[in-house]
Motif scaffolding. Structure first.
Motif, PDB file in Angstrom:
ATOM      1  N   MET A   1     -14.941  -7.084 -10.596  1.00 30.71           N
ATOM      2  CA  MET A   1     -13.643  -6.576 -10.155  1.00 30.71           C
ATOM      3  C   MET A   1     -12.625  -7.705 -10.340  1.00 30.71           C
ATOM      4  O   MET A   1     -12.866  -8.830  -9.904  1.00 30.71           O
ATOM      5  N   LYS A   2     -11.518  -7.369 -10.950  1.00 25.15           N
ATOM      6  CA  LYS A   2     -10.467  -8.361 -11.149  1.00 25.15           C
ATOM      7  C   LYS A   2      -9.181  -7.855 -10.511  1.00 25.15           C
ATOM      8  O   LYS A   2      -8.784  -6.707 -10.723  1.00 25.15           O
ATOM      9  N   VAL A   3      -8.537  -8.715  -9.700  1.00 25.74           N
ATOM     10  CA  VAL A   3      -7.256  -8.403  -9.067  1.00 25.74           C
ATOM     11  C   VAL A   3      -6.209  -9.323  -9.675  1.00 25.74           C
ATOM     12  O   VAL A   3      -6.411 -10.543  -9.733  1.00 25.74           O
ATOM     13  N   ARG A   4      -5.109  -8.739 -10.129  1.00 23.29           N
ATOM     14  CA  ARG A   4      -4.009  -9.510 -10.722  1.00 23.29           C
ATOM     15  C   ARG A   4      -2.716  -9.162  -9.997  1.00 23.29           C
ATOM     16  O   ARG A   4      -2.564  -8.044  -9.487  1.00 23.29           O
ATOM     17  N   PHE A   5      -1.781 -10.110 -10.009  1.00 21.90           N
ATOM     18  CA  PHE A   5      -0.486  -9.901  -9.353  1.00 21.90           C
ATOM     19  C   PHE A   5       0.636 -10.007 -10.377  1.00 21.90           C
ATOM     20  O   PHE A   5       0.545 -10.782 -11.335  1.00 21.90           O
ATOM     21  N   TYR A   6       1.692  -9.210 -10.146  1.00 22.44           N
ATOM     22  CA  TYR A   6       2.829  -9.137 -11.058  1.00 22.44           C
ATOM     23  C   TYR A   6       4.122  -9.137 -10.247  1.00 22.44           C
ATOM     24  O   TYR A   6       4.154  -8.671  -9.113  1.00 22.44           O
ATOM     25  N   ASP A   7       5.177  -9.622 -10.858  1.00 20.82           N
ATOM     26  CA  ASP A   7       6.495  -9.579 -10.220  1.00 20.82           C
ATOM     27  C   ASP A   7       6.969  -8.136 -10.109  1.00 20.82           C
ATOM     28  O   ASP A   7       6.627  -7.294 -10.950  1.00 20.82           O
ATOM     29  N   ILE A   8       7.782  -7.879  -9.098  1.00 20.53           N
ATOM     30  CA  ILE A   8       8.409  -6.563  -8.939  1.00 20.53           C
ATOM     31  C   ILE A   8       9.199  -6.256 -10.211  1.00 20.53           C
ATOM     32  O   ILE A   8       9.909  -7.108 -10.734  1.00 20.53           O
ATOM     33  N   GLY A   9       9.062  -5.054 -10.725  1.00 18.56           N
ATOM     34  CA  GLY A   9       9.806  -4.643 -11.910  1.00 18.56           C
ATOM     35  C   GLY A   9       9.142  -4.997 -13.227  1.00 18.56           C
ATOM     36  O   GLY A   9       9.627  -4.591 -14.280  1.00 18.56           O
ATOM     37  N   SER A  10       8.034  -5.734 -13.190  1.00 19.79           N
ATOM     38  CA  SER A  10       7.405  -6.146 -14.448  1.00 19.79           C
ATOM     39  C   SER A  10       6.377  -5.138 -14.960  1.00 19.79           C
ATOM     40  O   SER A  10       5.864  -5.287 -16.056  1.00 19.79           O
ATOM     41  N   VAL A  11       6.090  -4.124 -14.152  1.00 15.98           N
ATOM     42  CA  VAL A  11       5.171  -3.054 -14.551  1.00 15.98           C
ATOM     43  C   VAL A  11       5.958  -1.751 -14.493  1.00 15.98           C
ATOM     44  O   VAL A  11       6.711  -1.512 -13.543  1.00 15.98           O
ATOM     45  N   GLU A  12       5.783  -0.916 -15.503  1.00 13.94           N
ATOM     46  CA  GLU A  12       6.476   0.369 -15.551  1.00 13.94           C
ATOM     47  C   GLU A  12       6.198   1.159 -14.272  1.00 13.94           C
ATOM     48  O   GLU A  12       5.052   1.310 -13.854  1.00 13.94           O
ATOM     49  N   ASP A  13       7.257   1.660 -13.641  1.00 19.69           N
ATOM     50  CA  ASP A  13       7.152   2.365 -12.367  1.00 19.69           C
ATOM     51  C   ASP A  13       6.145   3.507 -12.412  1.00 19.69           C
ATOM     52  O   ASP A  13       5.397   3.730 -11.458  1.00 19.69           O
ATOM     53  N   ALA A  14       6.098   4.225 -13.513  1.00 24.53           N
ATOM     54  CA  ALA A  14       5.201   5.380 -13.628  1.00 24.53           C
ATOM     55  C   ALA A  14       3.727   4.983 -13.537  1.00 24.53           C
ATOM     56  O   ALA A  14       2.872   5.821 -13.267  1.00 24.53           O
ATOM     57  N   LYS A  15       3.406   3.705 -13.731  1.00 24.01           N
ATOM     58  CA  LYS A  15       2.018   3.242 -13.663  1.00 24.01           C
ATOM     59  C   LYS A  15       1.571   2.918 -12.235  1.00 24.01           C
ATOM     60  O   LYS A  15       0.388   2.669 -12.011  1.00 24.01           O
ATOM     61  N   LEU A  16       2.506   2.902 -11.289  1.00 23.61           N
ATOM     62  CA  LEU A  16       2.161   2.539  -9.912  1.00 23.61           C
ATOM     63  C   LEU A  16       1.593   3.749  -9.174  1.00 23.61           C
ATOM     64  O   LEU A  16       2.303   4.726  -8.951  1.00 23.61           O
ATOM     65  N   PHE A  17       0.326   3.664  -8.801  1.00 23.80           N
ATOM     66  CA  PHE A  17      -0.347   4.789  -8.156  1.00 23.80           C
ATOM     67  C   PHE A  17      -0.645   4.569  -6.679  1.00 23.80           C
ATOM     68  O   PHE A  17      -0.963   5.514  -5.973  1.00 23.80           O
ATOM     69  N   TYR A  18      -0.595   3.324  -6.215  1.00 27.93           N
ATOM     70  CA  TYR A  18      -0.965   3.014  -4.833  1.00 27.93           C
ATOM     71  C   TYR A  18       0.085   2.140  -4.168  1.00 27.93           C
ATOM     72  O   TYR A  18       0.802   1.401  -4.838  1.00 27.93           O
ATOM     73  N   ALA A  19       0.147   2.204  -2.858  1.00 31.34           N
ATOM     74  CA  ALA A  19       0.957   1.282  -2.060  1.00 31.34           C
ATOM     75  C   ALA A  19       0.097   0.810  -0.902  1.00 31.34           C
ATOM     76  O   ALA A  19      -0.560   1.617  -0.233  1.00 31.34           O
ATOM     77  N   VAL A  20       0.071  -0.498  -0.679  1.00 39.32           N
ATOM     78  CA  VAL A  20      -0.672  -1.103   0.415  1.00 39.32           C
ATOM     79  C   VAL A  20       0.291  -1.993   1.189  1.00 39.32           C
ATOM     80  O   VAL A  20       1.087  -2.713   0.587  1.00 39.32           O
ATOM     81  N   THR A  21       0.213  -1.936   2.523  1.00 36.32           N
ATOM     82  CA  THR A  21       1.076  -2.754   3.358  1.00 36.32           C
ATOM     83  C   THR A  21       0.240  -3.636   4.270  1.00 36.32           C
ATOM     84  O   THR A  21      -0.574  -3.135   5.054  1.00 36.32           O
ATOM     85  N   ALA A  22       0.446  -4.941   4.154  1.00 37.29           N
ATOM     86  CA  ALA A  22      -0.109  -5.884   5.123  1.00 37.29           C
ATOM     87  C   ALA A  22       0.914  -5.918   6.258  1.00 37.29           C
ATOM     88  O   ALA A  22       2.061  -6.306   6.064  1.00 37.29           O
ATOM     89  N   ALA A  23       0.497  -5.456   7.425  1.00 35.13           N
ATOM     90  CA  ALA A  23       1.444  -5.284   8.530  1.00 35.13           C
ATOM     91  C   ALA A  23       1.010  -6.075   9.753  1.00 35.13           C
ATOM     92  O   ALA A  23      -0.186  -6.196  10.036  1.00 35.13           O
ATOM     93  N   ARG A  24       2.004  -6.596  10.471  1.00 36.38           N
ATOM     94  CA  ARG A  24       1.747  -7.338  11.703  1.00 36.38           C
ATOM     95  C   ARG A  24       2.388  -6.613  12.873  1.00 36.38           C
ATOM     96  O   ARG A  24       3.455  -6.037  12.747  1.00 36.38           O
ATOM     97  N   TYR A  25       1.691  -6.692  14.020  1.00 38.25           N
ATOM     98  CA  TYR A  25       2.186  -6.103  15.258  1.00 38.25           C
ATOM     99  C   TYR A  25       1.768  -7.019  16.399  1.00 38.25           C
ATOM    100  O   TYR A  25       0.570  -7.301  16.564  1.00 38.25           O
ATOM    101  N   ARG A  26       2.756  -7.504  17.124  1.00 48.03           N
ATOM    102  CA  ARG A  26       2.509  -8.398  18.266  1.00 48.03           C
ATOM    103  C   ARG A  26       1.571  -9.549  17.912  1.00 48.03           C
ATOM    104  O   ARG A  26       0.647  -9.883  18.639  1.00 48.03           O
ATOM    105  N   GLY A  27       1.795 -10.137  16.754  1.00 46.60           N
ATOM    106  CA  GLY A  27       1.047 -11.315  16.339  1.00 46.60           C
ATOM    107  C   GLY A  27      -0.262 -11.056  15.630  1.00 46.60           C
ATOM    108  O   GLY A  27      -0.899 -11.985  15.135  1.00 46.60           O
TER     109      GLY A  27
END
Length: 146
Positions: A1-27
């Protein structure tokens, strides 16, 4: 499994299938457990047709945690490529949650808060990299409030 990161806007919007949020609550970091699993994951999910990726992130954060007041910001785009499989793309977001309401009726069975990542992860080959990317971004200032 390979995970890669890209700048916002560097991948065509139509290719984005998922959204993940790292969220904090009360620390603590918010992690969720699907009703049919014993493992933990970050709030996130699939993009619906016609939905902007930010809307996907907002919808999933609410549906999976009950977050009603929060500040959320895009951090980057990412991709996952399984061994011998096709690369799939998503958006990675960070949120500071101010208020959690009731958990909507969904596939999520439990919401919990951890100092880091729990031991039993649903996607252990992906989630540690996403959380580390958020940490490297020095917890970006959340923008738009909800």
């Amino acid at each position: 499994m390979k995970v890669r990161f890209y700048d916002i806007g560097s991948v065509e919007d139509a290719k984005l299938f998922y959204a993940v949020t790292a969220a904090r609550y009360r620390g603590g970091w918010i992690w969720v457990r699907h009703k049919e699993r014993v493992t933990w994951e970050m709030p996130g999910g699939r993009r619906e047709p016609g939905e902007a990726i930010l809307e996907t992130a907002r919808r999933e954060l609410y549906e999976e945690t009950g977050a009603v007041r929060y500040r959320q910001v895009p951090v980057c785009l990412y991709s996952v490529t399984p061994e011998g499989g096709a690369e799939s793309f998503g958006g990675l977001f960070y949120a500071e949650v101010d208020e959690l309401g009731d958990l909507p009726d969904s596939e999520i069975g439990e919401v919990a808060f951890f100092d880091g990542e729990p031991e039993a992860l649903t996607y252990p080959q992906i989630q540690p990299f996403l959380l580390e990317k958020i940490r490297q971004a020095a917890r970006p200032e959340p923008g738009e409030s909800r």
